[in-house]
Write a protein that holds these residues in place. Structure first.
Motif, PDB file in Angstrom:
ATOM      1  N   ASP A   1       0.800  -1.221   0.000  1.00  0.00           N
ATOM      2  CA  ASP A   1       0.000   0.000   0.000  1.00  0.00           C
ATOM      3  C   ASP A   1       0.832   1.272   0.000  1.00  0.00           C
ATOM      4  O   ASP A   1       0.489   2.247  -0.661  1.00  0.00           O
ATOM      5  CB  ASP A   1      -0.922   0.021   1.235  1.00  0.00           C
ATOM      6  CG  ASP A   1      -2.059  -0.971   1.128  1.00  0.00           C
ATOM      7  OD1 ASP A   1      -2.238  -1.548   0.040  1.00  0.00           O
ATOM      8  OD2 ASP A   1      -2.764  -1.179   2.130  1.00  0.00           O
ATOM      9  N   LEU A   2       1.937   1.267   0.767  1.00  0.00           N
ATOM     10  CA  LEU A   2       2.647   2.526   1.004  1.00  0.00           C
ATOM     11  C   LEU A   2       4.145   2.295   1.152  1.00  0.00           C
ATOM     12  O   LEU A   2       4.580   1.337   1.789  1.00  0.00           O
ATOM     13  CB  LEU A   2       2.105   3.173   2.289  1.00  0.00           C
ATOM     14  CG  LEU A   2       2.814   4.419   2.828  1.00  0.00           C
ATOM     15  CD1 LEU A   2       2.673   5.593   1.864  1.00  0.00           C
ATOM     16  CD2 LEU A   2       2.253   4.796   4.207  1.00  0.00           C
ATOM     17  N   VAL A   3       4.923   3.196   0.535  1.00  0.00           N
ATOM     18  CA  VAL A   3       6.368   3.261   0.752  1.00  0.00           C
ATOM     19  C   VAL A   3       6.687   4.625   1.348  1.00  0.00           C
ATOM     20  O   VAL A   3       6.202   5.650   0.845  1.00  0.00           O
ATOM     21  CB  VAL A   3       7.155   3.073  -0.561  1.00  0.00           C
ATOM     22  CG1 VAL A   3       8.626   3.437  -0.364  1.00  0.00           C
ATOM     23  CG2 VAL A   3       7.043   1.639  -1.059  1.00  0.00           C
ATOM     24  N   VAL A   4       7.481   4.645   2.409  1.00  0.00           N
ATOM     25  CA  VAL A   4       7.905   5.903   3.026  1.00  0.00           C
ATOM     26  C   VAL A   4       9.422   5.985   2.990  1.00  0.00           C
ATOM     27  O   VAL A   4      10.110   5.062   3.434  1.00  0.00           O
ATOM     28  CB  VAL A   4       7.396   6.024   4.481  1.00  0.00           C
ATOM     29  CG1 VAL A   4       7.991   7.263   5.145  1.00  0.00           C
ATOM     30  CG2 VAL A   4       5.881   6.085   4.519  1.00  0.00           C
ATOM     31  N   ASN A   5       9.936   7.056   2.412  1.00  0.00           N
ATOM     32  CA  ASN A   5      11.362   7.338   2.480  1.00  0.00           C
ATOM     33  C   ASN A   5      11.622   8.147   3.745  1.00  0.00           C
ATOM     34  O   ASN A   5      11.442   9.369   3.763  1.00  0.00           O
ATOM     35  CB  ASN A   5      11.808   8.122   1.244  1.00  0.00           C
ATOM     36  CG  ASN A   5      11.732   7.290  -0.019  1.00  0.00           C
ATOM     37  OD1 ASN A   5      12.304   6.212  -0.093  1.00  0.00           O
ATOM     38  ND2 ASN A   5      11.011   7.782  -1.013  1.00  0.00           N
TER      39      ASN A   5
ATOM     40  N   THR B   1       5.910  -0.534  -4.554  1.00  0.00           N
ATOM     41  CA  THR B   1       4.462  -0.368  -4.588  1.00  0.00           C
ATOM     42  C   THR B   1       4.035  -0.099  -6.022  1.00  0.00           C
ATOM     43  O   THR B   1       4.855   0.103  -6.904  1.00  0.00           O
ATOM     44  CB  THR B   1       4.011   0.776  -3.658  1.00  0.00           C
ATOM     45  OG1 THR B   1       2.586   0.821  -3.612  1.00  0.00           O
ATOM     46  CG2 THR B   1       4.527   2.126  -4.129  1.00  0.00           C
ATOM     47  N   GLY B   2       2.737  -0.132  -6.274  1.00  0.00           N
ATOM     48  CA  GLY B   2       2.231   0.131  -7.617  1.00  0.00           C
ATOM     49  C   GLY B   2       2.619  -0.935  -8.613  1.00  0.00           C
ATOM     50  O   GLY B   2       2.814  -0.652  -9.798  1.00  0.00           O
ATOM     51  N   ARG B   3       2.717  -2.191  -8.165  1.00  0.00           N
ATOM     52  CA  ARG B   3       3.142  -3.276  -9.041  1.00  0.00           C
ATOM     53  C   ARG B   3       1.951  -4.008  -9.624  1.00  0.00           C
ATOM     54  O   ARG B   3       0.865  -4.008  -9.062  1.00  0.00           O
ATOM     55  CB  ARG B   3       4.018  -4.275  -8.264  1.00  0.00           C
ATOM     56  CG  ARG B   3       5.290  -3.663  -7.728  1.00  0.00           C
ATOM     57  CD  ARG B   3       5.886  -4.521  -6.645  1.00  0.00           C
ATOM     58  NE  ARG B   3       6.442  -5.759  -7.164  1.00  0.00           N
ATOM     59  CZ  ARG B   3       7.701  -5.909  -7.553  1.00  0.00           C
ATOM     60  NH1 ARG B   3       8.525  -4.886  -7.508  1.00  0.00           N
ATOM     61  NH2 ARG B   3       8.148  -7.064  -7.998  1.00  0.00           N
ATOM     62  N   ALA B   4       2.186  -4.634 -10.771  1.00  0.00           N
ATOM     63  CA  ALA B   4       1.181  -5.489 -11.418  1.00  0.00           C
ATOM     64  C   ALA B   4      -0.151  -4.781 -11.593  1.00  0.00           C
ATOM     65  O   ALA B   4      -1.215  -5.345 -11.376  1.00  0.00           O
ATOM     66  CB  ALA B   4       0.996  -6.777 -10.618  1.00  0.00           C
ATOM     67  N   GLY B   5      -0.080  -3.515 -11.957  1.00  0.00           N
ATOM     68  CA  GLY B   5      -1.302  -2.775 -12.248  1.00  0.00           C
ATOM     69  C   GLY B   5      -1.998  -2.183 -11.043  1.00  0.00           C
ATOM     70  O   GLY B   5      -3.000  -1.474 -11.181  1.00  0.00           O
TER      71      GLY B   5
ATOM     72  N   GLY C   1      -0.369   2.772  -6.216  1.00  0.00           N
ATOM     73  CA  GLY C   1       0.600   2.834  -5.134  1.00  0.00           C
ATOM     74  C   GLY C   1       0.759   4.242  -4.609  1.00  0.00           C
ATOM     75  O   GLY C   1       0.326   5.222  -5.240  1.00  0.00           O
ATOM     76  N   LEU C   2       1.397   4.358  -3.452  1.00  0.00           N
ATOM     77  CA  LEU C   2       1.626   5.654  -2.826  1.00  0.00           C
ATOM     78  C   LEU C   2       3.025   5.664  -2.226  1.00  0.00           C
ATOM     79  O   LEU C   2       3.440   4.705  -1.576  1.00  0.00           O
ATOM     80  CB  LEU C   2       0.591   5.902  -1.722  1.00  0.00           C
ATOM     81  CG  LEU C   2       0.794   7.160  -0.864  1.00  0.00           C
ATOM     82  CD1 LEU C   2       0.652   8.422  -1.716  1.00  0.00           C
ATOM     83  CD2 LEU C   2      -0.204   7.187   0.288  1.00  0.00           C
TER      84      LEU C   2
END
Length: 486
Positions: free
Chosen positions: A313-317, A334-338, A341-342
């Motif tokens: 759901d989420l990636v935070v740097n 995130t945002g994989r396979a269609g 993502g955020l």
């Protein structure tokens, strides 16, 4: 099922199609569509493709189909840059080949070598590993490469970036020249072209359109946050977006450990992943996160290209990466396979220069979320409470559902006799075959260890086999068996 799966038109064997159906692989991805026919024909292939495109299955499916299970020597060798990737590739190939009884083995450093030596003494069809440990096993003459028919070099650019070129070349020199070679890489620099020219025969070239994140694929924004306020800002982000799972990236082991400790003190469930951890703990963290037993994973860039999560759901740097490419690799989890993502980046004053460089590298401006002044500790809202406490009624994760589907109808039997009793696979097969109603297709991989033997049983026949073994003998002696849960 063949036509329904979308893979039937490739002429794959029925056990492979059954496994793909259980895995939920119904429609080939673009890379699978192009690569499968070439590999099935025995063609050397150079594939330029980003992670998350389905490339492991692109080579795993046709190779499992072409493996001769009766052959005792390894037939497939897969080179990977990291231990984590070796484990994941071996696991996915094992799932694809399970119904056909294809046996895979991951070999890598920091794992006791005696475990790998024991497994190599048995029949292994696919060996996946890092160049260092593979080279060591070959030099010790514990790994026989004379039967290799298929070689896969996975994430070739990363292998070279990690300084493995000499080890890779040494391994290539020991593999039969009459083989099919497959090379997968996100980029194809000159050094990789040189390797291809030396070791591949008129390879077909497949270039999959870039899956690098775009503003349309992955919604991105950044928050200006002083180092002292980053933790509170991070909690606000979690409360605002209420992710089911989140990967948090730090630049150093120390910062990752400190963040994980602070989350633990807040009662937030998280797991930690960095290069200084023992391998067993690293694999345990990955497994816990993939199965959503722990919703937060705090990691260094070690994980940016080594972990494949079906849905994130989420990636935070938490820290702005020092290498420009690592930003793309991080948010690409995130945002994989269609899926949408955020990605959210917490940027302090001294990180702004690097943050500007990253945006220039991306070719677009990542929007700033306006801050209403100094961060305030968020109230214990619903989102944070969910991360603090596991709900007993929580729906099973996608990874857990996949695990359950793959193992549906499959159980394991433990027999209290192994090499110490001179047990052989033929002895086990003979005993199981004498049980009324048990066919050869009900018996999976047999793993003979020093003091015991594990046998996979298909088609929900586990209880029947356990009951039958209590009434029969193996090599003329009574054995004790236990039905294990998957």
């Amino acid at each position: 099922m063949n036509e329904k799966s979308g893979f039937g038109r490739f002429g794959l064997q029925e056990p492979i199609l059954q496994a793909l159906d259980a895995l939920g692989y119904h429609t080939p991805t673009e890379v699978q569509e192009q690569v499968l026919p070439l590999v099935l024909q025995g063609q050397d292939v150079i594939v330029q493709s980003q992670t998350g495109s389905g490339k492991t299955a692109a080579f795993g499916i046709p190779l499992c189909d072409r493996i001769v299970v009766e052959e005792t020597r390894p037939q497939v060798l897969v080179l990977t840059p990291t231990r984590e990737l070796a484990v994941q590739v071996a696991e996915e190939v094992a799932h694809i080949g399970r119904q056909k009884k294809v046996r895979t083995l991951a070999v890598y450093g920091k794992q006791p070598i005696h475990i790998q030596l024991r497994q190599l003494k048995q029949r292994v069809h696919v060996v996946v590993g890092t160049p260092g440990r593979l080279g060591d096993l070959v030099q010790r003459k514990n790994l026989d490469l004379s039967g290799i028919r298929f070689l896969v070099i996975d994430e070739a650019d990363e292998l070279l970036n990690r300084g493995f070129l000499e080890e890779v070349e040494a391994i290539l020199g020991r593999i039969p020249q009459e083989r099919c070679t497959l090379l997968f890489s996100a980029t194809i620099p000159d050094r990789i072209r040189e390797v291809c020219d030396r070791h591949m025969r008129t390879p077909a070239k497949v270039a999959i359109r870039s899956t690098e994140p775009t503003p349309e694929q992955i919604r991105q924004y950044w928050i200006e946050a002083a180092d002292d306020w980053k933790f509170q800002k991070f909690l606000e982000v979690l409360e605002k977006h209420a992710p089911a799972n989140c990967m948090v990236f730090c630049n150093t082991r120390e910062r990752a450990t400190q963040l994980a400790d602070r989350l633990h003190k807040q009662g937030l469930e998280s797991c930690l992943l960095h290069g200084g951890m023992p391998q067993k703990e690293r694999l345990r963290s990955i497994s816990s996160f993939k199965r959503e037993e722990s919703p937060l994973l705090v990691a260094t860039d070690l994980a940016a290209r080594g972990i494949h999560i079906d849905r994130l759901d989420l990636v935070v740097n938490y820290n702005v990466p020092t290498e420009l490419e690592n930003y793309v690799h991080r948010i690409g989890r995130t945002g994989r396979a269609g899926e949408s993502g955020l990605a959210v980046s917490l940027v302090s004053v001294h990180e702004k220069a690097k943050w500007l460089e990253i945006q220039e590298y991306l070719g677009f401006t990542v929007p700033l979320e306006e801050s209403g002044g100094p961060a305030r500790p968020p109230k214990a809202g619903r989102a944070l409470e969910k991360l603090k406490h596991k709900s007993p009624h929580k729906a099973p994760s996608k990874a857990a559902e996949k695990h359950r589907s793959v193992h549906k109808g499959i159980s394991r039997i433990r027999i209290n006799a192994g090499k110490n009793k001179k047990m052989r696979a033929g002895d086990i097969l003979g005993a199981l075959g004498s049980i009324p109603g048990i066919q050869a297709g009900d018996i999976g991989i047999i793993d003979i260890q020093d003091t015991c033997t594990y046998v996979e049983i298909f088609n929900d026949r586990g209880a029947q086999v356990a009951e039958g073994l209590a009434k029969t003998t193996v090599k003329g002696r009574t054995v004790k068996s236990t039905l294990l849960k998957n």
